[in-house]
Design a protein around this motif. Sequence first.
Motif, mmCIF file in Angstrom:
data_model
loop_
_atom_site.group_PDB
_atom_site.id
_atom_site.type_symbol
_atom_site.label_atom_id
_atom_site.label_comp_id
_atom_site.label_asym_id
_atom_site.label_seq_id
_atom_site.Cartn_x
_atom_site.Cartn_y
_atom_site.Cartn_z
ATOM 1 N N SER A 191 -0.397 7.841 0.350
ATOM 2 C CA SER A 191 0.023 8.640 1.507
ATOM 3 C C SER A 191 1.033 7.901 2.386
ATOM 4 N N ARG A 192 0.862 6.605 2.570
ATOM 5 C CA ARG A 192 1.814 5.825 3.384
ATOM 6 C C ARG A 192 3.198 5.834 2.724
ATOM 7 N N SER A 233 0.823 -1.227 0.000
ATOM 8 C CA SER A 233 0.000 0.000 0.000
ATOM 9 C C SER A 233 0.849 1.265 0.000
ATOM 10 N N LEU A 234 1.975 1.220 -0.733
ATOM 11 C CA LEU A 234 2.854 2.387 -0.871
ATOM 12 C C LEU A 234 2.565 3.151 -2.154
ATOM 13 N N GLU A 282 4.792 9.328 3.151
ATOM 14 C CA GLU A 282 5.268 9.550 4.518
ATOM 15 C C GLU A 282 6.583 8.812 4.772
ATOM 16 N N LEU A 283 6.671 7.561 4.324
ATOM 17 C CA LEU A 283 7.925 6.814 4.467
ATOM 18 C C LEU A 283 9.057 7.487 3.703
#
Length: 140
Positions: free
Chosen positions: A105-106, A85-86, A109-110
């Motif tokens: 969004s994940r 889910s990246l 953020e990473l």
Amino acid sequence: MPDASPLTKQDFQRLSHFRYQLRCFLRQSEDICREHGLTPLQYQLLLHLMGFEGREWATVGELAERLQAKHHGTVMLVDRCEELSLVERRPGRADRRRMEVHLLSRGAELARCIAERHQPELHHLQEEFHLPGWPELSAE
């Protein structure tokens, strides 16, 4: 190729030092990525999506070029990042046959967290090699 002067000891020392500093940066980067649960290639994919000039997505072919990887290997990397889910694939706006890879969004953020952790080493490399033409890195 025109006749080149033979390499001197200093040429070898300069190249050795550069490769050493580059390897130190890459090793540290690998450690940072693993601390965040990503492989270095997964991070690079996210980084290239975040940093793609002029838009917020890229095609698999464009990502393969940035990663200097084979197309099918990049497809597999995108698959793995999609499973985490990246990123997600979306049909192209102009050509629905062309798939766009978008950062979720994940993934964003990473990418931000890992990129922030790279800043001190980037500052070190910039100072170490007096890299002309590189934009000055912010002190933030």
